[in-house]
Enzyme design. Structure first.
Site, PDB file in Angstrom:
ATOM      1  N   HIS A 425      18.316  59.306  22.699  1.00 36.70           N
ATOM      2  CA  HIS A 425      18.882  60.350  21.842  1.00 36.70           C
ATOM      3  C   HIS A 425      17.821  61.388  21.476  1.00 36.70           C
ATOM      4  CE1 HIS A 425      20.075  62.123  17.931  1.00 36.70           C
ATOM      5  NE2 HIS A 425      21.307  62.094  18.449  1.00 36.70           N
ATOM      6  N   ASN A 738      23.104  60.319  33.066  1.00 34.66           N
ATOM      7  CA  ASN A 738      22.388  59.484  32.097  1.00 34.66           C
ATOM      8  C   ASN A 738      23.067  58.118  31.974  1.00 34.66           C
ATOM      9  OD1 ASN A 738      20.915  61.797  31.692  1.00 34.66           O
ATOM     10  ND2 ASN A 738      21.748  62.233  29.671  1.00 34.66           N
ATOM     11  N   ASP A 739      24.346  58.124  31.619  1.00 36.76           N
ATOM     12  CA  ASP A 739      25.083  56.862  31.486  1.00 36.76           C
ATOM     13  C   ASP A 739      25.349  56.217  32.841  1.00 36.76           C
ATOM     14  OD1 ASP A 739      25.209  56.416  28.825  1.00 36.76           O
ATOM     15  OD2 ASP A 739      27.241  57.159  28.513  1.00 36.76           O
ATOM     16  N   CYS A 801      25.835  66.908  34.952  1.00 34.23           N
ATOM     17  CA  CYS A 801      25.506  67.398  33.609  1.00 34.23           C
ATOM     18  C   CYS A 801      24.564  66.460  32.871  1.00 34.23           C
ATOM     19  CB  CYS A 801      26.776  67.619  32.793  1.00 34.23           C
ATOM     20  SG  CYS A 801      27.739  66.125  32.489  1.00 34.23           S
TER      21      CYS A 801
END
Length: 846
Positions: A425, A738-739, A801
């Site tokens: 984060h 990312n995920d 993205c």
């Protein structure tokens, strides 16, 4: 003299030599010879010849010396393929002995001759004979007396006379330099700079142009640009009665080159020599198609060029130099684009630690967001906001940040966390808002309750003390370290415009707020590729309403509370649409689990109970009920949208009403709405049905028509594998790498930083997969998703993205896979634009 045409070569205009066989210095000297510049006679030894010398196979020294005539004075310099790889230092005045000293004394004077002889004895003793430098500590500064003392010291230490035969002197110098290059320490040092393990060294043997003697004699360096800014400016120094690069030591006797109010100059002392140097350097710039630094010697008023080096430069100067060369027609715009390393642009976009300044390193972590800043340590978002209100720069220190720290991050000048990696984060938000950030600083002992940090060397740093965060290099520094300001000047803007003219893949920005959108627009992003709407909910006035919605008991009650959030969301969307007018905006629907909006400690629970007028026990029970063992894989994303549909209904209405309002005085807005964490076609069908219904209601209520595109964020492996089923329902597929990386590897992106460096060092992974896209594993899923999605819907738009979107290697993969655009943090947009342009230029070159 060619005793070996290939390996020991007199440098002439047509001699056969290349940088890959003889080194960059030898090749540059040949180019200067071809320009008919005054270069002393020089012989180049190839990599192969130097390797043989290191192994004990010496060349015919008499044949090597023959081209230099009787009693020459020589120097030997290294010539590696890349000057950044280093090499042994140059050795001057080879060939001087007792007889030459007497002859030279008659020519240039006893003092100058003694100085030349003494310098060689000192250099030979330390660098060739490998004697302890301490034996020369007591040598007199008087050249004549010092010479006799140095010769006696050498003889006493070695128990032999100082070598008088020039052939022996030269042979020993060559052997020493060759063996130094092939030593273990030197090899490790150059490998750390990127040199291959078997990198070769060439040597150049050059007739010495004396910088000592009668008339105007001396040495110096000259270049036509400033190495820090790239601006056209004659820079360098000159020192009378000197050799080599002594002028750069900046002593009181060194001169400026051109007239300068700060002191005397070469232009005043020897105007003809100065004009010749300007002419020679300008010719080098034009013909070698590069800004060059010339090393020169003046002997009795005559200029000799000893060497030409590519001007050292920082990122700002690299951009300025490339643009100026192109604008002068010396290189093409495409070549200018290729001469700037994309990642180096970070130095222009953010303040950086001054590389010349002393640094006191407290600890190291992962440089997750580039730039540098100094401030007082604070341990909470609230304290950061207080410091900001007082006008004090502060560094927010947390074990790890969460969405509720957003306001504190905006108030801080930098962030430091104990946990996390490149996609944690703190890292993602830091890059998004241009905030320097170091994460994963696990060597630091975080004592949050005591408001202090214990560093690896046991130093304790407490709240209120000043530290500097170097997010570019992942360093935590003590105190306030001098910084260099960001430099987005005219040359930078010009280079970026050239990049946009060339590249064939669009670059958008990930922007969550109107402020982020302004930055994206400033960096000429082609739109917003990811707007994370949940960050809007953490503003103070939004957060309270959000918590009321979470505690509502029925769908009707939730909808009623969300009616109060609707105008807040609508205003945010209107602002972003207007800022990005005429450019696409992709809005990701609410993604995080609901528990992230609730306090985690008893004080927070009590405050919330008072705000909602509920018993403390009810608040605690509700918080515990919403907690999850693995929230990243729990009820978040589309799962919230389906089980608590009122949230997505409210967001849909806010987006559509903002679309109508923002379209009133400009081009029609066509929002792109993205559903997060999809893994099944039915999820898309359910959301699409509700969105179409909300759109119809808004059209009926307002009497205004509008269009929108619905898409999916592909961040689960199943969504990539089933893209053929999903694509017919949507307009676009945007891969959230990312995920997707996290789920493909089974790695927590927040915790992987603890062991990732060990994994990379031991070759488990070639690079951190959260930093550089794993083209073999995650990339395979991207290819499958793209191919199956396009097969089912040829018009589907493909993009990436995740934070990989700003990585040059990842952009190359996306171009090859046929993606339409990449999206990354606003401050990475220029990096991505330049990287994309370079890929296009490479393809054209073939």
């Amino acid at each position: 003299m060619q005793q070996d045409e290939k390996n020991i070569t007199l440098i002439t205009p047509d001699a056969q030599m290349h940088a890959a066989t003889h080194g960059g210095r030898a090749k540059c000297l040949q180019r200067l010879v071809r320009l008919d510049l005054p270069v002393p006679r020089t012989i180049a030894l190839s990599f192969e010849a130097v390797h043989s010398i290191a192994a004990g196979d010496m060349p015919d020294m008499q044949a090597l010396l023959a081209p230099f005539g009787e009693a020459p004075l020589l120097c030997v310099r290294p010539s590696s393929e890349d000057p950044d790889w280093g090499g042994p230092g140059a050795i001057l005045n080879i060939g001087i002995n007792d007889a030459t000293y007497r002859d030279l004394s008659a020519k240039v004077g006893e003092v100058a001759a003694a100085e030349i002889y003494l310098r060689f004895v000192q250099s030979y003793a330390i660098h060739v004979a490998r004697l302890d430098p301490d034996i020369l500590d007591d040598v007199s500064s008087d050249p004549k007396l010092g010479l006799s003392q140095a010769l006696r010291a050498y003889e006493a230490e070695t128990e032999e006379k100082f070598p008088q035969d020039p052939a022996v002197q030269l042979a020993e110098v060559l052997r020493s330099m060759a063996r130094a290059w092939e030593g273990t320490t030197a090899r490790l040092l150059r490998q750390a700079k990127g040199a291959p393990a078997d990198a070769g060294l060439g040597l150049v043997v050059q007739e010495l142009a004396l910088g000592l003697g009668q008339g105007e004699c001396g040495s110096g360096v000259i270049q036509l640009v400033n190495s820090q800014t790239g601006e056209r400016q004659i820079t360098g120094r000159y020192l009378s009665q000197s050799q080599g690069r002594e002028a750069l030591r900046g002593g009181a006797d060194s001169l400026f080159l051109e007239r300068d109010p700060r002191g005397p100059s070469l232009e005043e002392l020897a105007p003809e020599a100065f004009e010749a140097l300007k002419t020679y350097t300008a010719m080098m710039r034009k013909m070698l198609r590069e800004e060059m630094q010339a090393e020169f010697t003046i002997e009795n008023g005559q200029v000799f060029l000893l060497d030409g080096l590519r001007v050292a430069r920082n990122a700002r100067a690299a951009v300025g130099i490339a643009v100026n060369l192109a604008e002068d027609g010396i290189i093409t715009r495409e070549e200018a684009l290729m001469r700037v390393e994309p990642r180096a642009l970070n130095e222009l976009l953010h303040r950086q630690v001054d590389p010349e300044a002393p640094r006191d390193i407290l600890a190291r972590g992962i440089g997750a967001s580039p730039g540098a800043a100094s401030g007082k340590i604070v341990f909470s978002a609230a304290d950061a906001q207080v410091a900001h209100a007082r006008g004090e720069a502060c560094v927010l220190v947390r074990r790890e940040t969460s969405p509720e720290d957003i306001r504190g991050m905006h108030s801080a000048v930098a962030v430091l966390t104990e946990r996390g990696g490149m996609t944690s984060h703190a890292a993602v938000i830091g890059r998004g808002i241009g905030l320097p950030c170091v994460v994963g600083a696990s060597e630091i002992h975080f004592q949050v309750r005591l408001n202090q940090l214990t560093m690896p060397d046991k130093r304790v740093v407490k709240a209120g003390e000043v530290i500097t965060i170097d997010g570019t290099n992942g360093l935590v520094l003590a105190g306030e370290t001098p910084l260099l300001e960001a430099a987005r000047d005219a040359s930078f803007q010009t280079l970026m415009s050239w990049a946009d003219d060339v590249r064939d893949i669009a670059v958008r920005a990930n922007a969550d707020t109107p402020a982020d959108a302004e930055v994206a627009r400033h960096f000429n992003a082609r739109g917003i590729g990811l707007c994370r709407t949940e960050h809007m909910f953490f503003e103070a006035d939004h957060l309270t309403v959000m918590r009321e919605m979470i505690f509502a008991d029925s769908s009707k009650d939730r909808a009623a509370v969300l009616e109060r959030l609707l105008p807040m969301q609508r205003v945010d969307f209107i602002d972003i649409f207007r800022i990005m007018q005429g450019k696409p905006v992709c809005i990701r629907l609410f993604d995080p689990p609901l528990h992230e909006f609730l306090p985690t400690d008893r004080a927070g629970h009590l405050q919330l109970a008072e705000a909602l007028d509920l018993p403390l026990s009810d608040v605690i029970r509700r918080v515990e009920a919403l907690s999850e063992y693995n929230p990243m894989l729990g009820m978040r994303g589309v799962r919230v949208g389906i089980t608590v549909p009122e949230i997505y209904d409210m967001q849909a209405r806010a987006i559509f009403e903002a679309t109508i309002e923002a379209s009133r005085n400009g081009a029609p807005v066509v929002p792109e709405i993205m559903i997060p964490l999809v893994s099944a076609r039915r999820e898309v069908e359910l959301v699409k049905t509700r969105f179409d219904a909300v759109a119809a209601m808004v059209r009926n209520e307002t009497g205004c028509d509008f269009s929108y595109h619905l898409g999916v964020m592909v961040e689960t492996p199943r969504a990539a594998l089933r893209a053929g089923e999903i694509a017919p329902l949507v307009s676009f597929l945007s891969f959230g790498t990312n995920d997707l990386t996290q789920m493909t590897y089974g790695l927590s992106r927040d915790d992987a930083g603890r062991f990732m460096s060990d994994y990379v060092k031991q070759g488990v992974y070639p690079e951190d997969p959260f930093h550089t896209l794993d083209v073999d594993g995650v990339g395979e899923l991207l290819k499958i998703g793209a191919e199956r999605g396009r097969a089912a819907n040829p018009d589907v738009v493909l993009s990436i993205c995740g934070e990989h979107g700003g990585n040059p290697e990842s952009i190359s993969f996306c171009r090859d896979a046929g993606f339409n655009y990449v999206s990354c943090s606003p401050f990475r947009v220029p990096v991505a634009r330049l990287a994309a342009a370079q890929l296009t230029v490479k393809d054209k070159i073939g």
